[in-house]
Design an enzyme around this catalytic site. Structure first.
Site, PDB file in Angstrom:
ATOM      1  N   TYR A 257      51.019  39.977  36.136  1.00 50.30           N
ATOM      2  CA  TYR A 257      50.514  41.012  36.228  1.00 50.30           C
ATOM      3  C   TYR A 257      51.372  42.036  34.769  1.00 50.30           C
ATOM      4  CZ  TYR A 257      47.699  41.247  39.825  1.00 50.30           C
ATOM      5  OH  TYR A 257      46.566  40.746  40.827  1.00 50.30           O
TER       6      TYR A 257
ATOM      7  N   ARG B 189      29.286  49.173  37.775  1.00 48.27           N
ATOM      8  CA  ARG B 189      30.092  47.366  37.645  1.00 48.27           C
ATOM      9  C   ARG B 189      28.517  46.644  36.797  1.00 48.27           C
ATOM     10  NH1 ARG B 189      30.010  46.904  43.910  1.00 48.27           N
ATOM     11  NH2 ARG B 189      27.077  47.845  44.315  1.00 48.27           N
TER      12      ARG B 189
ATOM     13  N   GLU C 166      41.352  40.113  42.658  1.00 51.15           N
ATOM     14  CA  GLU C 166      41.996  40.342  43.639  1.00 51.15           C
ATOM     15  C   GLU C 166      40.600  40.298  44.912  1.00 51.15           C
ATOM     16  OE1 GLU C 166      43.708  44.000  42.921  1.00 51.15           O
ATOM     17  OE2 GLU C 166      44.674  43.477  40.634  1.00 51.15           O
TER      18      GLU C 166
ATOM     19  N   ASP D 125      36.224  47.509  40.765  1.00 48.10           N
ATOM     20  CA  ASP D 125      34.358  46.512  42.003  1.00 48.10           C
ATOM     21  C   ASP D 125      34.233  48.556  41.677  1.00 48.10           C
ATOM     22  OD1 ASP D 125      31.808  45.828  42.103  1.00 48.10           O
ATOM     23  OD2 ASP D 125      32.313  45.300  44.944  1.00 48.10           O
TER      24      ASP D 125
ATOM     25  N   ASN E 153      43.118  45.211  33.139  1.00 48.05           N
ATOM     26  CA  ASN E 153      42.843  45.272  34.662  1.00 48.05           C
ATOM     27  C   ASN E 153      41.958  46.028  34.795  1.00 48.05           C
ATOM     28  OD1 ASN E 153      43.469  44.715  37.119  1.00 48.05           O
ATOM     29  ND2 ASN E 153      44.967  46.042  37.500  1.00 48.05           N
ATOM     30  N   GLU E 154      41.437  46.319  35.293  1.00 43.38           N
ATOM     31  CA  GLU E 154      41.077  47.635  36.163  1.00 43.38           C
ATOM     32  C   GLU E 154      41.247  49.163  35.426  1.00 43.38           C
ATOM     33  OE1 GLU E 154      42.434  48.818  39.967  1.00 43.38           O
ATOM     34  OE2 GLU E 154      41.638  46.493  40.443  1.00 43.38           O
TER      35      GLU E 154
ATOM     36  N   TYR F 251      44.964  38.963  46.624  1.00 44.04           N
ATOM     37  CA  TYR F 251      46.283  39.489  46.849  1.00 44.04           C
ATOM     38  C   TYR F 251      46.518  40.155  47.986  1.00 44.04           C
ATOM     39  CZ  TYR F 251      48.132  43.751  44.333  1.00 44.04           C
ATOM     40  OH  TYR F 251      49.671  44.893  44.822  1.00 44.04           O
TER      41      TYR F 251
END
Ligand SMILES: *[C@@H]1O[C@H](CO)[C@@H](O)[C@H](O)[C@H]1NC(C)=O
Ligand SMILES: *[C@@H]1O[C@H](CO)[C@@H](O)[C@H](O)[C@H]1NC(C)=O
Ligand SMILES: *[C@@H]1O[C@H](CO)[C@@H](O)[C@H](O)[C@H]1NC(C)=O
Ligand SMILES: *[C@@H]1O[C@H](CO)[C@@H](O)[C@H](O)[C@H]1NC(C)=O
Ligand SMILES: *[C@@H]1O[C@H](CO)[C@@H](O)[C@H](O)[C@H]1NC(C)=O
Ligand SMILES: *[C@@H]1O[C@H](CO)[C@@H](O)[C@H](O)[C@H]1NC(C)=O
Ligand SMILES: *[C@@H]1O[C@H](CO)[C@@H](O)[C@H](O)[C@H]1NC(C)=O
Ligand SMILES: *[C@@H]1O[C@H](CO)[C@@H](O)[C@H](O)[C@H]1NC(C)=O
Ligand SMILES: *[C@@H]1O[C@H](CO)[C@@H](O)[C@H](O)[C@H]1NC(C)=O
Ligand SMILES: *[C@@H]1O[C@H](CO)[C@@H](O)[C@H](O)[C@H]1NC(C)=O
Length: 500
Positions: A95, A210, A266, A205, A163-164, A298
């Protein structure tokens, strides 16, 4: 000398030797699937997230980063790779890596073990902030430095440009900046003549957004501006769930016509302990392998959020109950793929989502490409600039003051992903942005010297390019603390989101 002989001579001289000693076959993308480069076999990710937390007592960071570079310590890689092998791992996800470190040993040990690496480009400090999104020269520089550090290893599978980042309808505007990051990272790889390494995005998610999210990153006529693969962080299969009940079936239907590879970046809900990973049979079974390219569990290290497969203490690794469950499942994860030569992709990019109350990012134009020369040149041309050595707080106040006095003075630095309007200098660093605003205001006030003061925080300069290296090391005018992004922020059961 033939070209081949010339190449051979360079190899003999050690000039062209790849830095990773082991010879792994690079992974390539065709349509919505990954393949080995040298043969027809499809590649499925059997992945483990591999990123220790700084708070782990046993981890001392060798540099002054706010994170532990998981690819920088040869001994730790040597300690952990045997365990990754027991899990039948062929991909790790990292990451945050430190471009200043040397990654040769870890990358070569991983290559020897047949393990590829998916790396995020951001780090916990230099990342796109969902609440105050920007795509600036500083961020681009962070991203390209990671690309420079890792591109030479054949076992780099790809990069994540975020990421997210967006996780609610009201922060979907941030996705425009991430898509700009995808575009510019891809352009950098291409213009540097590096191996064609894919750049993707990893999302959480969130039911509300989404579909729009997946469509947005894939949409548009120009593939240079969209993702090369889609990573899904999915925690919806908890305990004894099923393909249908977990929502996996619905996601599989959604992605069945996606035009680039998709996989779980993940997975592994921890609401029911120990985790027995019954979802592995679904992920690598015939329902899903036609659409997905596997997934990443994860995670390796046990930490406060309790997702670990092993406990690590110094040189000692002890496996947790989830480890043997996962290990057993992974031995039978032997998906059947298609053959590259006979695979003829038919999926096309999704349509771009329209801007509405649930989706705030215009698909075109995207935020401008950060350009240091342009910022430097602009700065040299200005008369009114911020005093050197202003602190973050002072700069923030000054932005507020000048943009409050005249919003049009801030046109050159304002940016709004919903309207798709981006000031030409909104991609510069804070010093240049502030200078652009101060100078515009000063001109609006007929260049009166009193309009370039702000209690001494602004100063006049001779606009001739004599201005050099101003300001303090301020990175972001609005926030100094950015959210950390390498923990899943949600644990998801069925389709319900809950804070962990
Ligand atoms: C294709 O290459 C990969 C990597 O070298 C190897 O694991 C795989 O077995 C090969 N496929 C075939 C059909 O030989
Ligand atoms: C880390 O920061 C400290 C304090 O600023 C400094 O003394 C030290 O030399 C730095 N270490 C490295 C490896 O850069
Ligand atoms: C965004 O939406 C969430 C929930 O829908 C809400 O809690 C939050 O306050 C909103 N944030 C802003 C900045 O409006
Ligand atoms: C596609 O996008 C890239 C990157 O922004 C740009 O360089 C290129 O000119 C675009 N191509 C077309 C046909 O618009
Ligand atoms: C899957 O989609 C169907 C149709 O929209 C819906 O009725 C069902 O509830 C969904 N399943 C889950 C687990 O969300
Ligand atoms: C495949 O999908 C069917 C429903 O269409 C389901 O009953 C079955 O359990 C799934 N298989 C796996 C391995 O999840
Ligand atoms: C590692 O294990 C050895 C043998 O069990 C033990 O003596 C040692 O104290 C352990 N080290 C740490 C850091 O836990
Ligand atoms: C993919 O399928 C969805 C749902 O059926 C549909 O809305 C979308 O238009 C399709 N996209 C493409 C590119 O065919
Ligand atoms: C901001 O950018 C300008 C122009 O490139 C540069 O001279 C200056 O050193 C930068 N400031 C910081 C704090 O990075
Ligand atoms: C962007 O512009 C829209 C329309 O003018 C406005 O409603 C919205 O608040 C703006 N967003 C930001 C972050 O300023």
């Amino acid at each position: 000398m033939t070209r081949l002989a010339f190449y051979g001579a360079l190899v003999a001289l050690g000039i062209l030797l790849p830095r990773a000693a082991a010879d792994v076959d690079p992974i390539v993308i065709k349509g919505s699937k990954f393949f080995y480069q040298s043969n027809d076999t499809q590649f499925f990710i059997r992945g483990i997230a591999y990123q220790a937390d700084l708070t782990n007592d046993d981890i001392a960071t060798p540099s002054n980063t706010s994170y532990v570079d998981p690819l920088a310590d040869a001994d730790r890689c040597k300690r952990d790779i045997p365990y990754l092998r027991q899990l039948n791992t062929n991909v790790i996800r990292v990451y945050a890596v430190d471009p200043a470190q040397n990654h040769d040993s870890c990358m070569s040990q991983l290559a020897d073990a047949g393990i590829y690496v998916l790396s995020d480009l951001a780090d916990p400090i230099d990342s796109i902030d969902r609440d105050s999104p920007e795509w600036t020269v500083d961020l681009l520089s962070r991203y390209t430095s990671v690309i420079d550090a890792l591109h030479g290893y054949n076992n780099i599978l790809g990069f994540f440009a975020g990421n997210e980042v967006s996780h609610l309808a009201n922060n979907t505007a941030a996705s425009a900046y991430v898509k700009a990051a995808v575009r510019d990272s891809k352009a950098y790889i291409k213009s540097s003549n590096y191996r064609s390494i894919g750049v993707g995005y990893a999302t959480n998610d969130d039911p509300e957004i989404r579909t729009n999210l997946a469509d947005y990153f894939n949409c548009g006529a120009n593939a240079s501006e969209s993702i090369d693969f889609w990573g899904y962080n999915v925690y919806s299969w908890c305990g004894d769930s099923s393909y249908v009940q977990s929502g996996y079936q619905n996601r599989t239907i959604q992605f069945s016509n996606y035009s680039v590879p998709s996989f779980f970046s993940e997975y592994g809900c921890n609401k029911v302990q120990p985790r027995t990973f019954s979802e592995v049979d679904a992920i690598y079974g015939p329902n899903m392998t036609q659409v997905w390219s596997g997934g990443i569990v994860y995670m390796y290290f046990e930490e406060a959020n309790d997702y670990g497969l092993v406990d690590v203490s110094g040189d000692n690794v002890s496996t947790r109950p989830a480890f043997s469950y996962l290990s057993n499942r992974m031995q039978s994860a032997t998906p059947t793929g298609v053959l590259k030569a006979s695979y003829a992709p038919t999926n096309s990019p999704q349509a771009c989502p329209t801007v509405n109350s649930n989706w705030q990012a215009d698909a075109s134009p995207l935020p401008p490409t950060p350009n240091t020369d342009r910022c430097q040149c602009k700065l040299s041309s200005l008369s009114c600039i911020p005093k050197r050595s202003l602190g973050t707080t002072q700069m923030g106040e000054l932005f507020g003051t000048v943009c409050g006095l005249s919003s049009s003075a801030c046109n050159g630095i304002s940016h709004n992903a919903t309207t798709g309007k981006y000031g030409a200098y909104s991609m510069c660093n804070s010093t240049v942005q502030l200078a652009v605003a101060l100078d515009a205001y000063y001109r609006q006030q007929d260049s009166r010297s009193s309009a370039c003061s702000f209690d001494g925080m602004a100063v006049l300069q001779k606009p001739s390019g004599t201005f050099s290296s101003p300001g303090s090391p301020v990175r972001d005018r609005r926030s100094t603390v950015r959210p950390r992004r390498f923990r899943p922020m949600y644990s998801v059961g069925s389709d319900e989101l809950e804070m962990t």
